[in-house]
Design a protein around this motif. Structure first.
Motif, short mmCIF file in Angstrom:
data_model
loop_
_atom_site.label_atom_id
_atom_site.label_comp_id
_atom_site.label_asym_id
_atom_site.label_seq_id
_atom_site.Cartn_x
_atom_site.Cartn_y
_atom_site.Cartn_z
N PRO A 1 0.84 -1.21 0.00
CA PRO A 1 0.00 0.00 0.00
C PRO A 1 0.87 1.26 0.00
O PRO A 1 1.94 1.29 0.61
CB PRO A 1 -0.81 -0.12 1.28
CG PRO A 1 0.00 -1.03 2.18
CD PRO A 1 0.69 -1.98 1.27
N SER A 2 0.42 2.26 -0.67
CA SER A 2 1.16 3.53 -0.70
C SER A 2 1.02 4.23 0.65
O SER A 2 -0.04 4.24 1.25
CB SER A 2 0.59 4.41 -1.81
OG SER A 2 1.16 5.69 -1.74
N LEU A 3 2.15 4.86 1.13
CA LEU A 3 2.12 5.59 2.38
C LEU A 3 1.90 7.08 2.17
O LEU A 3 1.90 7.87 3.10
CB LEU A 3 3.43 5.36 3.14
CG LEU A 3 3.73 3.91 3.51
CD1 LEU A 3 5.10 3.82 4.23
CD2 LEU A 3 2.63 3.35 4.40
N ALA A 4 1.78 7.48 0.91
CA ALA A 4 1.60 8.91 0.61
C ALA A 4 0.23 9.39 1.09
O ALA A 4 -0.72 8.66 1.18
CB ALA A 4 1.76 9.14 -0.88
#
Length: 345
Positions: free
Chosen positions: A342-345
């Motif tokens: 999953p993206s942490l942005a």
């Protein structure tokens, strides 16, 4: 890894082995498996019918090995440049469930069908038979002729087909192999004087390719073309005149020539004859009918024979079709790199 016999390797094995020796070997394997009939888990084939054909699965197991065949039957295919019948099969180890052999079975089915016909004729045909009539000279015909020569010494053939080209091809293939062939002008002319009559036509219909008046006392009928609901070849009046022998009654009652008869009409199962528990041919005047539809144990036997024949040879390749992670409880490990974090942005 699983042994895989593709078409080139099947051709190479059969050319090196010889068609008649291969048919003879398959026939003996089928006979030995029928003798141990009670060892098998048996079921009628699972068929999916359409208006123009059928696709079937044919499974069998003796408790040690499991085999199945995928096969189709589409009589209109040749008009499209395609085979009427194609097939492949798998043999597996029952203890692990792992497949051990994957093979083409279009050629192998032709061999096993011919092997079954001739194996049965050894116990049902007249002992002094020298001549076979063949009604229908399609893809199975050459294999039938070679099987009957290999197992019964039959080398005199009387042949007829509605398609002159099919007759041409048959003659071109078989005359150089030493057969004495009479090309008849009708089915009636073909069967005149024959001791064995093989019917093998492709149309998916209730046809009458062999009429009652063509059948004389003492003949053996190898009826192999009627093999699905609504597809028969014999005049129904022939059947009560003879003794009828079948592979697996629950399947033959639905698919064979006997679908034209009452469900209680007497029949004899082949395994009983081969075990000596029922009579085969009992007199010179007896008419015998092998109402053959093809049964899964015959395919199992052919797979078993092939598996033994290719041991220690190069007639196969190995294919990796079993997903085996290092940890058998961690299948995900084989594909984990395909899962995005999953993206942490």
């Amino acid at each position: 890894m699983v042994r895989f016999v593709d078409v080139p390797n099947m051709r190479r094995w059969l050319i090196d082995t010889g068609i008649e020796p291969a048919i003879s070997g398959i026939a003996e394997t089928i006979a030995s498996d029928f003798i141990r009939w009670q060892d098998f888990d048996k079921t009628a084939r699972v068929a999916s019918h359409s208006d123009i054909g059928v696709i079937e699965l044919m499974p069998a197991s003796d408790g040690r090995q499991y085999g199945f065949k995928y096969v189709n039957g589409h009589p209109s295919n040749p008009a499209r440049g395609m085979q009427t019948v194609t097939a492949f099969g798998v043999l597996a180890d029952v203890d692990s469930g792992y497949p051990t052999l994957w093979t083409e079975m279009t050629i192998l089915t032709a061999l096993r069908t011919a092997a079954t016909s001739a194996m049965v004729a050894r116990v049902l045909a007249p002992a002094d038979a020298t001549t076979m009539a063949m009604i229908g000279t399609g893809s199975q015909a050459e294999f039938q002729a070679l099987a009957f020569r290999a197992l019964l010494g039959i080398d005199r053939l009387r042949v007829w087909d509605t398609d002159p080209r099919a007759l041409d091809v048959f003659e071109e293939n078989m005359r150089p192999l030493g057969f004495d062939i009479l090309r008849a002008n009708s089915a009636a002319e073909a069967v005149a004087g024959a001791h064995i009559i093989t019917t093998c036509t492709a149309d998916k219909a209730n046809a009458t390719v062999l009429t009652d008046d063509m059948v004389v006392p003492g003949v053996h009928i190898n009826a192999i073309g009627g093999d699905c609901p609504g597809k028969t070849e014999l005049d129904a009046r022939i059947l009560p005149r003879g003794d009828i022998f079948v592979e697996y009654p629950p399947q033959t009652r639905i698919e064979g020539e006997i679908q034209q008869l009452d469900a209680e009409h007497p029949i004899t199962e082949l395994w009983q004859v081969l075990r000596g528990e029922a009579a085969g041919r009992t007199s010179d005047e007896q008419i015998t009918v092998f109402d053959s539809v093809g049964f899964a144990i015959e395919d199992f036997s052919a797979l078993r024979y092939l598996a033994a024949a290719i041991d220690g040879t190069d007639y196969f390749t190995e294919v990796d079709i079993i997903a085996e992670p290092a940890d058998p409880k961690n299948l995900f490990a084989l594909v984990a790199q395909g899962a995005a974090a999953p993206s942490l942005a």
